[in-house]
Design a protein around this motif. Structure first.
Motif, mmCIF file in Angstrom:
data_model
loop_
_atom_site.group_PDB
_atom_site.id
_atom_site.type_symbol
_atom_site.label_atom_id
_atom_site.label_comp_id
_atom_site.label_asym_id
_atom_site.label_seq_id
_atom_site.Cartn_x
_atom_site.Cartn_y
_atom_site.Cartn_z
ATOM 1 N N TRP A 327 0.846 -1.216 0.000
ATOM 2 C CA TRP A 327 0.000 0.000 0.000
ATOM 3 C C TRP A 327 0.870 1.250 0.000
ATOM 4 O O TRP A 327 0.565 2.235 -0.686
ATOM 5 C CB TRP A 327 -0.948 0.003 1.207
ATOM 6 N N ALA A 328 1.970 1.212 0.735
ATOM 7 C CA ALA A 328 2.863 2.383 0.778
ATOM 8 C C ALA A 328 3.479 2.620 -0.599
ATOM 9 O O ALA A 328 3.534 3.761 -1.085
ATOM 10 C CB ALA A 328 3.955 2.163 1.812
ATOM 11 N N MET A 329 3.908 1.533 -1.260
ATOM 12 C CA MET A 329 4.541 1.679 -2.580
ATOM 13 C C MET A 329 3.548 2.199 -3.612
ATOM 14 O O MET A 329 3.929 2.881 -4.554
ATOM 15 C CB MET A 329 5.106 0.330 -3.038
ATOM 16 N N ARG A 330 2.275 1.836 -3.420
ATOM 17 C CA ARG A 330 1.261 2.372 -4.351
ATOM 18 C C ARG A 330 1.137 3.879 -4.197
ATOM 19 O O ARG A 330 0.806 4.596 -5.129
ATOM 20 C CB ARG A 330 -0.099 1.748 -4.073
ATOM 21 N N SER A 331 1.382 4.352 -2.981
ATOM 22 C CA SER A 331 1.259 5.777 -2.738
ATOM 23 C C SER A 331 2.524 6.519 -3.192
ATOM 24 O O SER A 331 2.447 7.622 -3.735
ATOM 25 C CB SER A 331 1.019 5.976 -1.241
ATOM 26 N N ASP A 332 3.682 5.896 -2.971
ATOM 27 C CA ASP A 332 4.947 6.519 -3.370
ATOM 28 C C ASP A 332 5.960 5.385 -3.543
ATOM 29 O O ASP A 332 6.310 4.715 -2.558
ATOM 30 C CB ASP A 332 5.405 7.492 -2.265
ATOM 31 N N ASP A 333 6.429 5.168 -4.772
ATOM 32 C CA ASP A 333 7.251 3.974 -4.986
ATOM 33 C C ASP A 333 8.666 4.109 -4.442
ATOM 34 O O ASP A 333 9.493 3.202 -4.623
ATOM 35 C CB ASP A 333 7.214 3.513 -6.442
ATOM 36 N N ALA A 334 8.965 5.192 -3.740
ATOM 37 C CA ALA A 334 10.255 5.277 -3.033
ATOM 38 C C ALA A 334 10.230 4.454 -1.743
ATOM 39 O O ALA A 334 11.275 4.209 -1.149
ATOM 40 C CB ALA A 334 10.609 6.717 -2.723
ATOM 41 N N TYR A 335 9.043 4.022 -1.319
ATOM 42 C CA TYR A 335 9.013 3.227 -0.088
ATOM 43 C C TYR A 335 9.507 1.804 -0.325
ATOM 44 O O TYR A 335 9.200 1.184 -1.341
ATOM 45 C CB TYR A 335 7.592 3.148 0.498
ATOM 46 N N THR A 336 10.261 1.320 0.623
ATOM 47 C CA THR A 336 10.587 -0.090 0.693
ATOM 48 C C THR A 336 10.498 -0.488 2.169
ATOM 49 O O THR A 336 9.804 0.215 2.935
ATOM 50 C CB THR A 336 11.948 -0.402 0.021
ATOM 51 N N TYR A 337 11.182 -1.529 2.589
ATOM 52 C CA TYR A 337 10.925 -2.030 3.945
ATOM 53 C C TYR A 337 12.103 -2.797 4.518
ATOM 54 O O TYR A 337 13.050 -3.138 3.813
ATOM 55 C CB TYR A 337 9.692 -2.939 3.925
ATOM 56 N N LEU A 338 11.991 -3.075 5.816
ATOM 57 C CA LEU A 338 12.917 -3.997 6.492
ATOM 58 C C LEU A 338 12.080 -5.006 7.268
ATOM 59 O O LEU A 338 10.886 -4.764 7.497
ATOM 60 C CB LEU A 338 13.830 -3.244 7.463
ATOM 61 N N GLN A 339 12.705 -6.086 7.668
ATOM 62 C CA GLN A 339 12.037 -7.078 8.529
ATOM 63 C C GLN A 339 12.842 -7.170 9.814
ATOM 64 O O GLN A 339 13.998 -7.595 9.781
ATOM 65 C CB GLN A 339 11.996 -8.426 7.837
ATOM 66 N N CYS A 340 12.226 -6.738 10.908
ATOM 67 C CA CYS A 340 13.005 -6.588 12.145
ATOM 68 C C CYS A 340 12.394 -7.369 13.300
ATOM 69 O O CYS A 340 11.189 -7.611 13.338
ATOM 70 C CB CYS A 340 13.036 -5.113 12.570
ATOM 71 N N GLY A 341 13.247 -7.703 14.243
ATOM 72 C CA GLY A 341 12.778 -8.240 15.524
ATOM 73 C C GLY A 341 13.338 -7.341 16.616
ATOM 74 O O GLY A 341 14.563 -7.225 16.760
ATOM 75 N N PHE A 342 12.449 -6.669 17.351
ATOM 76 C CA PHE A 342 12.896 -5.788 18.426
ATOM 77 C C PHE A 342 13.058 -6.599 19.713
ATOM 78 O O PHE A 342 12.511 -7.701 19.853
ATOM 79 C CB PHE A 342 11.890 -4.654 18.634
ATOM 80 N N ASN A 343 13.784 -6.012 20.645
ATOM 81 C CA ASN A 343 13.935 -6.646 21.951
ATOM 82 C C ASN A 343 12.715 -6.250 22.796
ATOM 83 O O ASN A 343 12.482 -5.060 23.016
ATOM 84 C CB ASN A 343 15.239 -6.140 22.601
#
Ligand code: FAD
Length: 459
Positions: A327-343
């Motif tokens: 959905w973010a990329m549809r709004s602005d294709d500069a968005y990408t992502y990370l996959q994180c695990g927080f403490n």
């Protein structure tokens, strides 16, 4: 480029030309997945194609295809539905795309809640069939409607349901797997217990999955609920309480900071300007209590209603897990992502440090996931406003420096993605089952560097 005679040979092996496809448009379509989520992988993988798509109907056909490909040293890349995010199913060295979508039979759902099925069964079909007999999937990706069971085992990790049942690899959710080896005489090897980990998340590099035993969980009547909070901190606190509280029966607890909800165009009516949102799937008989609790904590309930299955509208899961990025990329294709695990003990401080260092270049989208020890961990699929690869790597390095785990979605190999097993069992299985390195070549880099070191054939 594969010699044309191989397609003719495969045609005679299968005996059905409609399932040996050379049409360039179809070959292109079935050689791609969602690698373009990553600007880094887009550059690396654009234009990578198989030479031919073959669509087996049963194990006997797979065996014949693999035997032929082994004898002729042709690469084979397994494909489920092609919804993977890291170019997992994109053939790097051409050859055969083995499209398993037609092997889509659910053989049985046992009374003790174990489903036995072929790899091409769509997860959504399995969920619907399981619910008819009182069971449901323990966890599934937000691509449930399209994604296949074989592809989920080959490349997925978890998703909706993981807050209660952990990831696909936890709690013996995958009871057993049968795989075909890539040897002169391909054979089926049965894996159960710990041995399933040799195959899980190996991206089809060490065997072709032909049969799966998947543990389900008793079906629950669900409701969906959307709650808005003035601040992300307040939303996060509330979502954490629900995710951690054993008294709540939940399938989904997803928290978004503003402006992420503004990207969800079909459900904007639930997203008040400037507010943080939480999307829940909660047991229907707890929904009223959840609403009360949300109001007591300062939240506003924007939507609540019985969940009517995968065709429900709204279908809140369509905005969660890695759908948020879409959905973010549809709004602005500069968005990408990370996959994180927080403490879980320091998550607020970790988020503060990330905000201080990167400002709005990182936007928090939190998902909760039970780990193998039974503790609920704040996972996250934060959005990243991409500028350069250097900046992206700086962010990944900084996450790791401050103790945030990153499964890097911008690399095209099993090891780099962060879901590789430290005990090397996936690699050891590849050495045993695919000594020529023909299965999805290039994706298990330790195999290729080892074979280079020992002088074995490199593909
Ligand atoms: P494919 O993409 O076809 O294949 C995935 C990998 O498995 C490939 O390496 C392929 O070679 C291998 N493979 C496929 N079939 C076999 C087989 N029979 N034998 C051996 N290897 C095989 N993933 C999650 O885990 N959780 C999420 O919540 C999630 N959300 C997503 C949201 C979006 C919008 C998108 C685009 C992706 C998301 N994903 C998620 C990634 C992906 O959808 C899932 O992992 C999905 O289960 C992959 O299934 P598939 O059938 O599309 O697999």
């Amino acid at each position: 480029m594969m010699e044309p005679k191989h397609a003719s040979e495969l045609n005679s092996i299968i005996g059905d030309s409609s399932r040996v496809i050379l049409d360039p448009l179809v070959v292109e379509q079935l050689s791609r997945d969602f690698y373009w989520y990553s600007p880094v992988l887009r550059k690396q993988l654009d234009g990578k194609l198989g030479d031919v798509v073959v669509q087996p109907l049963n194990a006997e056909e797979i065996q014949k295809i693999l035997r032929y490909c082994h004898a002729n040293s042709l690469p084979v890349t397994a494909r489920g539905s092609g919804t993977g995010n890291y170019g997992q199913a994109v053939p790097l060295q051409g050859g055969v795309v083995l499209d398993l979508a037609r092997m889509d039979r659910i053989e049985k759902i046992h009374p003790d809640g174990v489903a036995v099925c072929q790899p091409g069964v769509r997860l959504g079909v399995l969920e619907n069939e399981a619910r008819k007999v009182g069971w449901e999937l323990r966890c599934y990706p937000s691509t449930i409607i399209k994604a296949s069971v074989g592809g989920f085992l080959g490349g997925g990790s978890g998703g909706i349901g993981s807050v209660a049942h952990g990831g696909l690899r936890d709690f013996q959710t995958v009871r057993a797997i049968e795989v075909f080896t890539m040897e002169p005489e391909p054979r089926i090897v049965f894996h159960d217990g710990e041995a399933v980990h040799e195959i899980l998340h190996a991206w089809g590099t060490n065997g072709i999955i032909t049969r799966i035993w998947l543990a389900l969980t008793p079906a629950v009547e669900w409701s969906q609920c959307v709650v808005a909070f003035e601040t992300f901190a307040a939303a996060y606190n509330f979502s954490e309480t629900i995710a951690n509280g054993p008294e709540w029966t939940k399938r989904l607890v997803t928290t978004f900071e503003w402006p992420i909800p503004s990207f969800f165009t079909p459900v904007l009516e639930y997203a008040p300007d400037g507010k943080a949102l939480i999307f829940f799937m909660i047991a229907a008989n707890q929904c009223a209590a959840l609403e009360d609790s949300a109001r007591e904590s300062g939240g506003t309930v924007r939507f609540a209603g019985k969940y009517l299955g995968l065709h429900a509208r709204p279908l809140l899961s369509d905005y969660t897990w890695n759908h948020t990025t879409l959905w973010a990329m549809r709004s602005d294709d500069a968005y990408t992502y990370l996959q994180c695990g927080f403490n879980p003990d320091t998550v607020r401080e970790q988020m503060r440090q990330l905000r201080e260092r990167f400002g709005q270049e990182i936007l928090f989208h939190m998902e909760f996931m039970k780990n193998g020890e039974g503790r609920v961990i704040p996972g996250a699929i934060p959005l990243v406003y991409y500028t350069t690869e250097e900046r992206l790597n700086e962010m990944i390095d900084f996450c790791r420096e401050i103790g945030v785990f990153v499964a890097n979605p911008h690399v095209n190999n099993v090891e780099g993605g962060g879901r590789y097993r430290a005990d090397n069992v996936q690699l050891l299985a590849k050495v045993r089952y695919d000594p020529k390195g023909l299965l999805n070549p290039g994706k298990m880099i330790t195999f290729h560097s080892e074979s280079a070191a020992t002088g074995a054939t490199q593909k």
